[in-house]
Design a protein around this motif. Structure first.
Motif, PDB file in Angstrom:
ATOM      1  N   SER A 118       0.846  -1.188   0.000  1.00 34.45           N
ATOM      2  CA  SER A 118       0.000   0.000   0.000  1.00 34.45           C
ATOM      3  C   SER A 118       0.884   1.241   0.000  1.00 34.45           C
ATOM      4  O   SER A 118       1.813   1.351   0.799  1.00 34.45           O
ATOM      5  N   GLU A 124      -0.127   3.945   0.996  1.00 32.90           N
ATOM      6  CA  GLU A 124      -0.592   4.724   2.138  1.00 32.90           C
ATOM      7  C   GLU A 124      -0.822   3.803   3.337  1.00 32.90           C
ATOM      8  O   GLU A 124      -1.387   2.722   3.203  1.00 32.90           O
ATOM      9  N   LEU A 155      -2.310   5.108   6.943  1.00 33.64           N
ATOM     10  CA  LEU A 155      -2.703   6.223   7.811  1.00 33.64           C
ATOM     11  C   LEU A 155      -2.754   5.702   9.242  1.00 33.64           C
ATOM     12  O   LEU A 155      -3.795   5.309   9.758  1.00 33.64           O
ATOM     13  N   LEU A 173       0.611   9.098   7.074  1.00 36.95           N
ATOM     14  CA  LEU A 173       1.213   8.570   5.851  1.00 36.95           C
ATOM     15  C   LEU A 173       0.142   8.095   4.874  1.00 36.95           C
ATOM     16  O   LEU A 173       0.299   7.074   4.201  1.00 36.95           O
ATOM     17  N   GLY A 174      -0.939   8.845   4.808  1.00 35.61           N
ATOM     18  CA  GLY A 174      -2.029   8.512   3.903  1.00 35.61           C
ATOM     19  C   GLY A 174      -2.973   9.687   3.778  1.00 35.61           C
ATOM     20  O   GLY A 174      -2.975  10.606   4.603  1.00 35.61           O
ATOM     21  N   ASN A 175      -3.799   9.645   2.734  1.00 33.05           N
ATOM     22  CA  ASN A 175      -4.731  10.737   2.455  1.00 33.05           C
ATOM     23  C   ASN A 175      -6.088  10.565   3.117  1.00 33.05           C
ATOM     24  O   ASN A 175      -6.782  11.534   3.353  1.00 33.05           O
ATOM     25  N   GLY A 229      -5.669   4.583   3.244  1.00 38.36           N
ATOM     26  CA  GLY A 229      -4.566   4.369   4.171  1.00 38.36           C
ATOM     27  C   GLY A 229      -5.026   3.929   5.544  1.00 38.36           C
ATOM     28  O   GLY A 229      -4.351   3.155   6.223  1.00 38.36           O
ATOM     29  N   TYR A 255       7.425   8.250   4.391  1.00 38.44           N
ATOM     30  CA  TYR A 255       7.456   9.638   3.946  1.00 38.44           C
ATOM     31  C   TYR A 255       8.002  10.522   5.072  1.00 38.44           C
ATOM     32  O   TYR A 255       7.537  10.467   6.208  1.00 38.44           O
ATOM     33  N   LEU A 274       0.871  13.775   5.107  1.00 30.56           N
ATOM     34  CA  LEU A 274      -0.168  14.636   4.581  1.00 30.56           C
ATOM     35  C   LEU A 274      -0.028  16.010   5.234  1.00 30.56           C
ATOM     36  O   LEU A 274       0.225  16.109   6.425  1.00 30.56           O
ATOM     37  N   LEU A 291       4.503  12.708   0.914  1.00 31.84           N
ATOM     38  CA  LEU A 291       3.367  11.883   0.490  1.00 31.84           C
ATOM     39  C   LEU A 291       2.729  12.442  -0.766  1.00 31.84           C
ATOM     40  O   LEU A 291       2.363  13.617  -0.805  1.00 31.84           O
ATOM     41  N   TYR A 292       2.622  11.600  -1.797  1.00 32.78           N
ATOM     42  CA  TYR A 292       1.840  11.918  -2.992  1.00 32.78           C
ATOM     43  C   TYR A 292       2.036  13.337  -3.502  1.00 32.78           C
ATOM     44  O   TYR A 292       1.197  14.199  -3.294  1.00 32.78           O
TER      45      TYR A 292
END
Length: 833
Positions: A91, A93, A95, A136-138, A142, A166, A170, A289-290
């Protein structure tokens, strides 16, 4: 190691002693205090008598980590001893949020630590606030991944989560005059006590270069990827404990390192900037992140991120597999890889490259292993959200992989042509390459073709996959498609985040629900117990009181805990329809100042969520919400009848404070657009009632709870699809025929909520009135207003509301990730759990 389950030796004995058991708590309070003092002194170089909350947090984290690493080593030895099949969950992400409270709960140390800190003069709640969220996710993707790891550990599944470490998560969200402002989220600025750096797990990852072809000694055509640029991937392990058992698994996150420290040629000639440029460029891959993908540099970096963590992960997988095997004959018997959306789908050509070019296998054998290894989870119903990469970018950065993708596509289209002769349109639709002015690789198509399983995440989502977005593939491979409805982990989202409700439930039915959520069914008879209902509502009121204090502290707005807390917290996106909710707020405001709101309870409408930095329409909706709030709070006619709050910087730890306090959960996406949703489950598990459309997992929740225990409105997915095709559908008709709706939309356009600026919200007005609005906001608004009136009447009937709330929680058994992961394990990964 004690065990009661021969097929799963890591499961704890039956008859658990409850959620706050003493598992692992072999230290008494004095010994625990001594251990904390030792870590303060030896790890942090701090006088224990002068330590503050931040130092104590780190010392406590290191102490808990000691418990975890001991159990992790035992868990790994058990996996190797039993030669169990491994699951690798890929994954982009995770979160995670905060780890301290979750670890204390799962280890059964929460009470012991709280008592010890109190004796030392500290407050555990305050100490826990010192931890940074690992954002570590949106959003839901995540957070689901993090919940899955919790369930895998609790179920004793030999699993690993793989992603990117990361440096900046976010973004941190601030509000300036109601507008979202993004600032860096440097969650690692004080370091993370939870991770173990693994410098010996360091792998080279290649980019760019060219493909060299040659004939080997046996006359076979072979390929080699040469003249490449290299980045090193270094592993960092974060340990994930199971609940009330000996099982601890790990999430392995990769950080990018330069292959050499410095360009000495440039250094010696005095060009110091150029000397370190390669180092900086290499380490950019795991920096943030992203990155934004609306510019070329952002697209390239995101593509590199995806390959970077996949390439490092497969070197790690092969290292582990090759400890006991010299060939690949048993690979699919011992390795299962789950792709969490298309972000890791580049793993398919990467495994093929490793098997073909480095393993020396033939195509057919390699492809059989590849398909048998991968499962793919799709998370979207929006065609525009299906990931594609330009052939030019793909081939420049990964030239060998593009060759493999083209060969996969050639063979695949031959198969399609044989099954559906003469159907050229079908070949065009199903091709892994979308032709056009800029040919693109369709990553979802690659994921489906290269996997033995493609699953949706709710029954409606899977149905729409089969009948709409992937219909051609379902016609070809019906056996590969299946549903795995999402869930949440009750350990974090009830036991940890809502201890008052968890304690009340445990008092009445025992603590087994923490590992078997179906046990909550035992609450159903208690819905008719008046004293239990009173205590249930008292817990909710306490949670609301705490959230009210937080709102006052962070937003400067005073709210009444006795009011209806109407909560809409999630990522900002037009399909999630925060705009629909804002229009209802405007209608409520007009009713109050017009004297037409008698008999309806005071309401606090709470929003939170982040919009992608480049998503201007979503950011404008945030501004609208804050502008409406300003107007409402400035108007003395409103008093305490209506409050509107936007709490900035939404994340996991903030969600843990908001969700237990919610009375009403807003799950109002346009039907057919939300794949599943997990926020809907978190709210319901904490006793909030749901207002929502028949979308995603709302449908299955409605089946479990009964429609009479939810507030359902709006069009179904089929009606939405029909409305989109109907040239006669006109939001203008709704606007003209409904005076309240017309007044609300006109107020936006007239600058009533923007200090007289009639232009700022014009894009929102135009989208609402457009017949091309894909989210059908105005078409669903009349029924939404009706349903909200029903909510108001129901909230006034407190006994009845409590019954519905208890019944919702009692029927949440299906929506645990424990059930979801069992289904993945048995039906996709080939594991017995």
């Amino acid at each position: 190691m004690s065990t009661t389950d021969p097929d799963n030796p890591l499961r704890s004995p039956t008859s658990p002693v409850g959620p706050y058991c003493s598992f692992g708590g072999h230290l008494n309070n004095a010994e625990l205090a001594e251990t904390l003092s030792h870590h303060l002194l030896s790890f942090l170089g701090r006088d224990p008598q002068r330590a503050g909350n931040r130092e104590l947090y780190k010392a406590l984290a290191y102490t808990v980590r000691d418990f975890l690493i001991e159990r992790w080593v035992k868990t790994q030895k058990e996996f190797y001893a039993r030669n169990r099949k491994r699951v690798y969950y890929l994954s982009l992400e995770f979160l995670v949020g905060r780890s301290l409270g979750n670890s204390l709960v799962n280890l059964g140390l929460l009470d012991r630590v709280s008592e010890t800190l109190k004796e030392m003069g500290y407050n555990l709640a305050e100490v826990r606030e010192e931890e940074e969220d690992a954002a570590l996710g949106n959003g839901g993707l995540g957070r689901l991944a993090a919940c899955f790891l919790d369930s895998m550990a609790t179920l004793g599944i030999p699993a690993y989560g793989y992603g990117i470490r990361y440096e900046y998560g976010l973004f941190y969200q601030r509000l300036l005059d109601g507008f979202q402002m993004e600032t860096p989220d440097n969650w690692l600025r004080y370091g993370s006590p939870w991770e173990f750096e693994r410098p010996w797990n360091l792998y080279p990852v290649k980019f760019n270069g060219r493909v060299y072809s040659y004939q080997d000694d046996q006359g076979r055509l072979r390929y080699e990827w040469v003249d490449t640029d290299e980045v090193m991937a270094m592993a960092h392990d974060v340990l994930v404990p199971g609940f009330n058992n000996d099982s601890v698994i790990n999430m392995r996150l990769w950080s990018a390192k330069a292959p050499r420290d410095m360009d000495l040629v440039s250094f010696h000639r005095g060009d110091y900037v150029q000397a370190v440029r390669d180092v900086v460029d290499s380490e950019t891959i795991s920096k943030v992140l992203y990155p934004s993908d609306d510019i070329r540099e952002g697209q390239e970096l995101r593509f590199k991120q995806q390959y970077f963590f996949v390439a490092a992960t497969f070197q790690d997988i092969l290292r582990r597999y090759q400890k006991k095997h010299e060939d690949f004959k048993q690979f699919t018997d011992e390795v299962a890889v789950q792709l969490n959306d298309t972000h890791p789908a580049i793993a398919i050509p990467e495994l093929m490259r490793l098997l073909l070019d480095e393993g020396g296998l033939g195509w057919e054998e390699a492809w059989e292993i590849c398909v048998g290894t991968f499962g793919y989870t799709n998370h979207t119903l929006l065609p525009e959200a299906l990931e594609t990469w330009s052939v030019d970018l793909f081939g420049r950065i990964l030239p060998r992989h593009l060759e493999i993708v083209y060969e996969i596509n050639r063979r695949f289209l031959e198969e399609v042509a044989a099954r559906f002769p003469g159907d050229q349109d079908r070949l065009r639709r199903m091709s892994l390459i979308a032709e056009g002015d800029e040919p693109k690789v369709r990553m979802a198509h690659l994921a489906i073709v290269g996997s033995h399983s493609t699953n949706g995440v709710a029954e409606l989502h899977t149905h729409l996959q089969k009948t709409r977005i992937f219909k051609d593939f379902y016609d070809l491979y019906p056996e590969r498609f299946n549903n795995k409805t999402n869930g949440i982990t009750q350990r974090r989202w009830l036991l940890k985040s809502n201890p008052g409700l968890a304690a009340l439930i445990t008092e009445k039915i025992g603590g087994d629900w923490a590992t078997d959520l179906y046990r909550l069914r035992e609450l159903e008879p208690l819905a008719e117990d008046g004293e239990f209902r009173r205590r249930w509502l008292a817990v909710k009121h306490d949670n609301k009181r705490r959230l009210a204090a937080l709102i006052d502290q962070r937003c400067g707005i005073s709210v009444d805990p006795a009011a209806l807390f109407d909560v809409h917290v999630k990522r900002l996106h037009e399909y999630k329809r925060q705009l629909l909710n804002a229009l209802h707020v405007i209608v409520l405001y007009h009713r109050i100042i017009g004297g037409r709101a008698e008999g309806f309870p005071p309401r606090v409408v709470i929003f939170a969520g982040k919009a992608a930095p480049s998503y201007q329409r979503a950011k404008l909706i945030i501004k609208l919400i804050n502008s409406v709030a300003e107007t409402v709070h400035r108007d003395p006619r409103v008093e305490d009848r209506l409050k509107v709050v936007f709490i900035p910087n939404y994340g996991v730890s903030l969600a843990e404070k908001i969700i237990p306090a919610a009375d009403l959960s807003e799950q109002i996406s346009t039907a057919g657009t939300e794949a599943s949703g997990t926020g809907n489950m978190k709210f319901a598990l904490n006793g909030a009632l749901t207002i929502g459309t028949m979308d995603g997992a709302n449908i299955e929740m409605c089946e479990e709870f009964g429609r009479e225990n939810m507030f359902i409105f709006g069009m179904t997915a089929e009606q939405v699809e029909a409305a989109r095709r109907d040239p006669a559908r006109q939001p203008q008709t709704v606007y003209q025929e409904n005076e309240e709706i017309k007044a609300a939309v006109d107020a936006l356009g007239a600058g009533i909520f923007s200090r007289g600026d009639s232009a700022i919200f014009r894009p929102l007005v135009d989208s609402l009135l457009s017949s091309d609005d894909p989210y059908l906001t105005l078409l669903d608004l009349p029924d939404y207003l009706r349903c909200q009136e029903e909510v108001g009447r129901a909230f006034d009937q407190r006994e009845s509301w409590a019954r519905k709330s208890i019944f919702n929680v009692a029927r949440m058994g299906k929506f645990s990730t424990d059930r979801t992961i069992r289904e993945y394990a048995r039906e996709i990964w080939g594991l017995k759990v």
